[in-house]
Motif scaffolding. Structure first.
Motif, PDB file in Angstrom:
ATOM      1  N   PRO A  72       0.568  -1.481   0.259  1.00 45.24           N
ATOM      2  CA  PRO A  72       0.658  -0.189  -0.448  1.00 45.24           C
ATOM      3  C   PRO A  72       0.730   1.184   0.003  1.00 45.24           C
ATOM      4  CG  PRO A  72      -0.453  -1.416   1.746  1.00 45.24           C
ATOM      5  CD  PRO A  72       0.350  -2.098   1.106  1.00 45.24           C
ATOM      6  N   THR A 100       3.329   0.526  -5.494  1.00 45.71           N
ATOM      7  CA  THR A 100       2.886  -0.133  -6.416  1.00 45.71           C
ATOM      8  C   THR A 100       1.393  -0.021  -6.221  1.00 45.71           C
ATOM      9  OG1 THR A 100       2.921  -2.198  -5.451  1.00 45.71           O
ATOM     10  CG2 THR A 100       4.959  -2.057  -6.858  1.00 45.71           C
ATOM     11  N   ASP A 101       1.420   0.494  -4.832  1.00 43.58           N
ATOM     12  CA  ASP A 101      -0.310   0.901  -4.594  1.00 43.58           C
ATOM     13  C   ASP A 101      -1.062  -0.612  -5.034  1.00 43.58           C
ATOM     14  OD1 ASP A 101      -2.366   2.493  -4.385  1.00 43.58           O
ATOM     15  OD2 ASP A 101      -3.321   2.555  -6.328  1.00 43.58           O
ATOM     16  N   MET A 102      -0.923  -1.730  -3.901  1.00 42.72           N
ATOM     17  CA  MET A 102      -1.260  -2.645  -3.219  1.00 42.72           C
ATOM     18  C   MET A 102      -3.081  -2.205  -2.436  1.00 42.72           C
ATOM     19  SD  MET A 102      -0.338  -5.517  -1.164  1.00 42.72           S
ATOM     20  CE  MET A 102       0.940  -6.139  -2.187  1.00 42.72           C
ATOM     21  N   LYS A 103      -3.926  -2.443  -2.964  1.00 43.43           N
ATOM     22  CA  LYS A 103      -4.868  -1.860  -2.785  1.00 43.43           C
ATOM     23  C   LYS A 103      -5.715  -4.229  -2.546  1.00 43.43           C
ATOM     24  CE  LYS A 103      -5.671   1.858  -3.657  1.00 43.43           C
ATOM     25  NZ  LYS A 103      -6.326   2.940  -2.800  1.00 43.43           N
ATOM     26  N   GLU A 104      -7.008  -4.082  -1.692  1.00 50.76           N
ATOM     27  CA  GLU A 104      -7.591  -4.684  -1.028  1.00 50.76           C
ATOM     28  C   GLU A 104      -7.831  -5.790  -2.058  1.00 50.76           C
ATOM     29  OE1 GLU A 104     -11.487  -3.701   0.689  1.00 50.76           O
ATOM     30  OE2 GLU A 104     -11.363  -5.916   2.770  1.00 50.76           O
ATOM     31  N   VAL A 107      -4.906  -8.236  -2.030  1.00 47.78           N
ATOM     32  CA  VAL A 107      -4.653  -8.502  -0.967  1.00 47.78           C
ATOM     33  C   VAL A 107      -5.081 -10.431  -1.436  1.00 47.78           C
ATOM     34  CG1 VAL A 107      -5.158  -8.800   2.559  1.00 47.78           C
ATOM     35  CG2 VAL A 107      -4.322  -6.350   0.558  1.00 47.78           C
ATOM     36  N   LEU A 114       0.255  -7.050 -10.663  1.00 49.16           N
ATOM     37  CA  LEU A 114       0.533  -5.471 -10.864  1.00 49.16           C
ATOM     38  C   LEU A 114       1.661  -5.440 -10.160  1.00 49.16           C
ATOM     39  CD1 LEU A 114      -1.222  -2.928  -9.247  1.00 49.16           C
ATOM     40  CD2 LEU A 114      -0.373  -3.538  -7.136  1.00 49.16           C
ATOM     41  N   CYS A 138       4.713  -5.282   4.957  1.00 45.30           N
ATOM     42  CA  CYS A 138       4.182  -5.980   5.389  1.00 45.30           C
ATOM     43  C   CYS A 138       3.390  -6.051   4.688  1.00 45.30           C
ATOM     44  CB  CYS A 138       3.406  -5.054   7.026  1.00 45.30           C
ATOM     45  SG  CYS A 138       4.434  -4.566   8.012  1.00 45.30           S
ATOM     46  N   ALA A 139       2.689  -5.936   4.157  1.00 40.17           N
ATOM     47  CA  ALA A 139       1.771  -6.750   3.658  1.00 40.17           C
ATOM     48  C   ALA A 139       1.315  -7.010   2.103  1.00 40.17           C
ATOM     49  CB  ALA A 139       0.649  -6.038   2.833  1.00 40.17           C
ATOM     50  N   LEU A 142       2.632 -10.919   3.573  1.00 36.75           N
ATOM     51  CA  LEU A 142       1.305 -11.972   4.484  1.00 36.75           C
ATOM     52  C   LEU A 142       0.924 -12.325   3.915  1.00 36.75           C
ATOM     53  CD1 LEU A 142       0.855  -9.554   7.641  1.00 36.75           C
ATOM     54  CD2 LEU A 142       2.002 -11.348   7.757  1.00 36.75           C
ATOM     55  N   ILE A 143       0.797 -11.669   1.833  1.00 39.18           N
ATOM     56  CA  ILE A 143       0.116 -12.450   1.587  1.00 39.18           C
ATOM     57  C   ILE A 143       0.894 -13.452   0.434  1.00 39.18           C
ATOM     58  CG2 ILE A 143      -1.328 -10.017   1.349  1.00 39.18           C
ATOM     59  CD1 ILE A 143      -0.452  -9.786  -1.794  1.00 39.18           C
ATOM     60  N   GLY A 170       8.601  -4.700   7.536  1.00 38.60           N
ATOM     61  CA  GLY A 170       8.411  -3.788   8.566  1.00 38.60           C
ATOM     62  C   GLY A 170       8.025  -4.925  10.045  1.00 38.60           C
ATOM     63  N   PHE A 171       7.359  -5.859   9.837  1.00 41.06           N
ATOM     64  CA  PHE A 171       7.851  -6.577  11.682  1.00 41.06           C
ATOM     65  C   PHE A 171       8.621  -8.024  11.805  1.00 41.06           C
ATOM     66  CE2 PHE A 171       4.943  -9.183   7.924  1.00 41.06           C
ATOM     67  CZ  PHE A 171       5.677 -10.391   7.986  1.00 41.06           C
ATOM     68  N   ARG A 172       9.433  -7.201  11.257  1.00 40.11           N
ATOM     69  CA  ARG A 172      10.653  -8.516  11.299  1.00 40.11           C
ATOM     70  C   ARG A 172      11.529  -7.764  11.575  1.00 40.11           C
ATOM     71  NH1 ARG A 172      13.376 -11.505   5.769  1.00 40.11           N
ATOM     72  NH2 ARG A 172      14.563 -12.629   7.180  1.00 40.11           N
TER      73      ARG A 172
ATOM     74  N   VAL B  68       4.555  -4.519  16.262  1.00 41.64           N
ATOM     75  CA  VAL B  68       3.583  -5.670  15.919  1.00 41.64           C
ATOM     76  C   VAL B  68       4.962  -6.468  15.204  1.00 41.64           C
ATOM     77  CG1 VAL B  68       3.231  -7.209  14.661  1.00 41.64           C
ATOM     78  CG2 VAL B  68       1.134  -5.902  15.522  1.00 41.64           C
ATOM     79  N   GLU B  70       7.873 -10.265  14.804  1.00 38.97           N
ATOM     80  CA  GLU B  70       7.719 -11.559  13.568  1.00 38.97           C
ATOM     81  C   GLU B  70       6.789 -12.310  14.541  1.00 38.97           C
ATOM     82  OE1 GLU B  70      10.371 -11.893  11.289  1.00 38.97           O
ATOM     83  OE2 GLU B  70       9.757 -13.526  10.121  1.00 38.97           O
ATOM     84  N   PHE B 144      -4.628  -0.839   2.813  1.00 40.99           N
ATOM     85  CA  PHE B 144      -4.856  -1.262   1.219  1.00 40.99           C
ATOM     86  C   PHE B 144      -6.079  -1.045   0.632  1.00 40.99           C
ATOM     87  CE2 PHE B 144      -5.186  -4.836   4.239  1.00 40.99           C
ATOM     88  CZ  PHE B 144      -6.554  -5.177   4.242  1.00 40.99           C
TER      89      PHE B 144
END
Lengths: 524, 462
Positions: A72, A100-104, A107, A114, A138-139, A142-143, A170-172, B68, B70, B144
């Motif tokens: 996103p 890349t402007d990821m949208k729903e 996801v 894209l 993150c997004a 996760l996908i 980000g969560f890494r 949050v 890992e 998103f």
């Protein structure tokens, strides 16, 4: 050595092990806070994420590259135009950013298509640029999009482009530091050794962990050039993508910010046998020692000494002018990672300030070891500080100035402590001899600001002196100085220019012959 | 010669106009007193948003992260929300409201923030904070979907929905300001005071321009209280100045509590300010006083000095928050200027149905493009490659390099405006805003004339 417990953090006792006061005669064996641990939720920590550590801190200073984030739009927007890593190609990397402007729907159904469209479009929009760094968020992590596969596909279709992928969501990990690690290793594994450079000197280095904040890299590169050293690549400030692919051909890795990029130097040492030499670009003595060490490594100490002598003669009188006026001033050294140990002793010894506290947002224990070793007795060291603790520390320590980030600086302003931007600087560059004087000048201007003095006045209560319509900084700074120092003709204030980079960019380096090449030609 | 509405044709974004939804929710959160938002996601989602707020306002605002890491991303991270709420409540004894703001990562992994709020209400809050009044407001803001604009709009609605309670009529109107600056709030309060109207203003952010006090007060925050939020249910009418920023909340109050809503127009420029005052007059029955007639006169006088001599036919591009962009375009047209390009930075399908945009499409008699879901590269590409000739750019600081590189004068307006001093202090709304905007535009053009040596002598006798 006592761990330091903040009043505001007694309710989260695990914080106690993150702060220490360095007691008399204590070493790091006694005084070492825990570091690089999971952040306490809701503590209002100042930490960022592993995506920004990879993309924003290390990736983006690379200057001739399209920097694109797969996710996103927010990650891209947020890490755009919030730093001062300039470049000599008109700051391309500051001006353009790609998302890349990821949208729903992406996801749910995947965003690989894209992503591919995005990559192709970006190269089309900037036909002169053939290099790209591509960041997971993150997004997209996760996908489960296979970013490397898409990059490979594009590189197959467009043979003249090259794409680097960094998978550092980000969560890494607990902070941006996880991202530094990830991108270093990924660059080493995927890109180093894929380009063969043109060697133009007998002495070839990579300059690693240097991000060209306000021109730092260009200042340092100038010294290296004057020593006849070829800077094959800079990781990454003002650095060029293809130069960084040829790092394996250097004779020496000169490492500045070990926190963010020692990983890369260590890998280069293991695989290619390139030694690592840690240096300091900050401070006359540490910098002089650094140039000497490099000179010693190559057997060209005389070239180093020449520079040290000339620069010291030019700038030392100016540094000392400030030192006389900053001696005894209390500062909190609150940067992100490595500056606590790059600066702690140097600002004390060369500017006379007392470092009453050091902190690190994303440093590891090793950074604290070095920082505490170099800090003075009584210094309060804090790992992963949070807002209330910073506030408590400022009230307790009453510093004259703090060196920290933009937002905490605003927060310090309200408790009437002037701040200098430790990450992006005020009026840098701060590396190099002249840069160090600029740093001293900036500290002086912060501490002796007449407006800052007015901020301390409560007109409803305080007696106001009636005679003064203004105050100069020297009326404030020279009040307790002896006449001898006040009138010392050998000392002077900073005399450099507002912007030092144009002169550096227009300079042609001293011409040392490339001996090995000559020998080679004789043999032929 | 016509006005066309289209969407960005590229798949990706080059130089974004907006950031994502959680930033909008966080902007709503900092408007509430005794409130610290807890953003459920990675730490960057908070750290950078706090940074951009501090870049814009030159102040620091309190926002927390559930941090949050890992293990949370893999196994679920609701525990970290529970811990985060507890830590905030322990360390900030004044906190009454904690909006729990989701992000892309925690929406994707399916963390149930509504469920955790129920759990905390039944558990932690009863057991540990029984003597304390605490409100946990779940706000879904996946990054998103939409943009910071829709994030703000939804958050304001969710907050109002959570608190609004009907008890005794309070004789006030609700005024939803939208995403504005302290200077705008001051200007709006001035107009309301001149009209002798009491308003519940959401959000009361005048204090975002906070002082540096001798006693070292250290946090900037909004002043809208829990009581004010509750009291939104007792107003006799609502006005949302911005259709896309606060409109949802006003609509909610109309649909659920029967409080009639007027949505828009954004009071930018003379005509829209007139409309705002007419709306106030209509819903309160109070007359427009002579003081405002005079104030309007001062503004008209100032504009008359500028329009046909200097501003007429100046070609302008405008980007930023949708209501701001549309309001500025309307005002520029009144000033005889020609908006050539309007960029709206997200994919809200309602733009195509917006009556203001429909009117532009119908009436504008020069080539004007309105691009939705746009990015800033759209503007640069048109300047560089498609012959777009501009005299002026109106927009926020993220577009500064286009203005710099193509030597086009620019007036910083909107959010964020970090590369000019004090922009948050000045209004764009009301008659005061009209004067400020027109004079900023004129002065930007004058400086440019002098810098480029183009008709700079004409200012000798003005």
């Amino acid at each position: 050595m006592p761990h330091h417990e903040f009043d505001c953090s007694t309710c989260i006792p695990e914080r106690k092990k993150h702060a220490v006061v360095k007691g008399p005669g204590e070493t790091i064996a006694d005084a070492l806070p825990a570091g690089y641990l999971s952040t306490i939720p809701g503590s209002i920590s100042e930490r960022g994420c592993a995506y920004c550590g990879a993309k924003h801190v290390i990736g983006t200073p690379m200057k001739d590259v399209l920097h694109i984030s797969h996710g996103p739009v927010g990650c891209t927007y947020d890490t755009w135009q919030t730093k001062r890593y300039i470049s000599d190609n008109d700051n391309f990397q500051l001006k353009y950013t790609f998302a890349t402007d990821m949208k729903e729907k992406h996801v749910i159904f995947g965003a690989e298509k894209l992503l591919k469209q995005n990559i192709l479009e970006a190269f089309k929009a900037f036909p002169d640029i053939k290099r790209m760094t591509l960041y997971q968020t993150c997004a997209s992590a996760l996908i489960g999009d296979d970013i490397n596969a898409i990059a490979d596909e594009v590189m197959e279709e467009l043979p003249d482009v090259d794409i680097f992928v960094c998978n550092s969501p980000g969560f890494r990990g607990p902070s941006q530091s996880g991202g530094h690690h990830t991108i270093c290793i990924a660059w080493f594994k995927d890109k180093v050794g894929t380009v063969e450079p043109k060697i133009t000197s007998d002495y070839v280095i990579n300059y690693v962990g240097e991000y060209n904040i306000q021109g730092d890299q260009e200042v340092m590169q100038d010294y290296f050039k004057r020593m006849g050293i070829q800077v094959l690549s800079t990781f990454t400030g003002n650095g060029s993508y293809d130069d960084l692919r040829s790092m394996h051909r250097a004779h020496l890795n000169v490492l500045e910010c070990a926190r963010s990029s020692e990983y890369l130097c260590n890998e280069l040492r293991v695989k290619y046998g390139i030694p690592r030499l840690d240096i300091d670009g900050f401070g006359f003595a540490p910098l002089s020692d650094s140039l000497r060490k490099i000179g010693l490594f190559f057997g060209i100490e005389d070239r180093a000494e020449e520079i040290i002598a000339a620069e010291t003669a030019r700038w030392k009188p100016e540094l000392d002018w400030y030192k006389e006026r900053l001696t005894g001033k209390k500062v909190c050294l609150w940067p992100g990672g490595s500056k606590l140990w790059h600066w702690a002793h140097a600002i004390h010894e060369e500017m006379g300030v007392e470092v009453v506290s050091v902190y690190t947002k994303f440093g590891h224990q090793g950074d604290m070891e070095k920082g505490i070793a170099r800090a003075e007795e009584g210094a309060l060291a804090i790992d992963d500080p949070n807002e209330l603790e910073s506030l408590e520390a400022m009230y307790k320590l009453k510093p004259d100035c703090i060196f920290t980030g933009k937002r905490p600086g605003e927060f310090a302003k309200k408790v009437r402590v002037p701040y200098l931007n430790a990450h992006a600087y005020h009026n840098g560059p701060w590396k190099g001899y002249e840069g160090w004087v600029r740093f001293a000048r900036d500290i002086y201007n912060a501490i002796y600001s007449p407006i800052h003095r007015l901020a301390l006045v409560d007109i409803s209560k305080d007696e106001l002196p009636s005679e003064s319509g203004f105050q100069t900084r020297r009326m404030l700074s020279d009040v307790n100085l002896s006449d001898e120092i006040k009138n010392a003709s050998e000392l002077r204030q900073y005399t450099g220019k507002f912007d030092v980079t144009p002169d550096l960019r227009n300079k042609t380096a001293l011409d040392y012959p490339y001996l090995r090449q000559d020998k080679l030609e004789q043999l032929v | 010669m016509a006005c066309n509405l289209s969407e960005r044709t590229r798949a990706g974004i080059i130089n974004p106009i907006f950031t994502c939804q959680p930033a909008g929710a966080q902007f709503a959160s900092i408007g509430i007193k005794d409130c610290i938002g807890l953003v459920h996601g990675g730490q960057g989602c908070v750290m950078f948003v706090r940074l951009i707020f501090s870049q814009h306002f030159k102040e620091s605002f309190e926002l927390a992260s559930s941090s949050v890491h890992e293990e949370g991303a893999v196994f679920g991270a609701l525990k970290r929300v529970e811990e985060g709420v507890d830590v905030l409540l322990m360390r900030y004894p004044h906190v009454r409201v904690i909006p729990i703001i989701s992000t892309c990562s925690t929406e994707i992994i399916g963390d149930d923030i509504d469920g955790v709020v129920v759990k905390l209400n039944e558990g932690l809050l009863k057991e540990k904070y029984a003597d304390r009044e605490v409100y946990l407001v779940p706000i879904h803001s996946p990054s998103f979907v939409g943009s910071m604009i829709s994030g703000y709009d939804s958050a304001v609605r969710d907050i109002v929905k959570y608190f609004a309670t009907k008890s005794d009529p309070n004789g006030k109107i609700n005024l939803f300001t939208g995403w504005v600056n302290p200077g705008d709030v001051t200007a709006l309060k001035h107009l309301l005071s001149e009209m002798d109207i009491e308003a519940n203003l959401l959000f009361e952010i005048e204090e975002f321009d906070s002082p540096l006090m001798p006693d070292g007060q250290h946090v900037s925050h909004g002043e809208t209280t829990v009581e004010d939020l509750r009291d939104t249910g007792n107003a006799f009418a609502s006005i949302a100045l911005n259709r896309y920023e606060g409109g949802k909340a006003a609509q909610y109050l109309e649909d659920e509590l029967g409080i009639p809503a007027t949505i828009g127009p954004t009071p930018i420029g003379i005509r829209n300010t007139d409309a705002f005052l007419q709306t106030l007059k209509k819903i309160t029955g109070k007359p427009i006083p002579q003081a405002l007639v005079k104030e309007r006169g001062i503004a008209i006088d100032a504009l008359t000095d500028l329009t046909h001599m200097f501003l007429a036919e100046k070609k302008v591009a405008i980007y930023g928050n949708p209501d701001l962009v549309i309001g500025l375009a309307q005002f520029c047209i009144d000033l005889e200027m020609k908006p050539m390009l309007l960029l709206l930075g997200d994919d809200n399908p309602n733009y195509a149905r917006d009556p203001r945009i429909l009117k532009l499409k119908e009436k504008v008699d020069w080539d004007m493009d309105i691009i939705t879901n746009s990015d800033l590269f759209e503007m640069e590409d048109r300047i560089k490659n498609k012959g777009l000739d501009l005299d002026l750019i109106l927009g926020h600081s993220k577009g500064r390099f286009t203005a710099i590189d193509y030597k086009i004068p620019m007036v910083r307006v909107g959010f964020p405006t970090y590369d000019r001093a004090g922009m948050y202090r000045h209004p764009v709304v009301g008659y005061a805003g009209a004067i400020w905007l027109a004079e900023q535009m004129a002065n930007a053009l004058f400086t440019d004339m002098e810098y480029k040596g183009e008709r700079e002598w004409s200012l000798n006798v003005w």
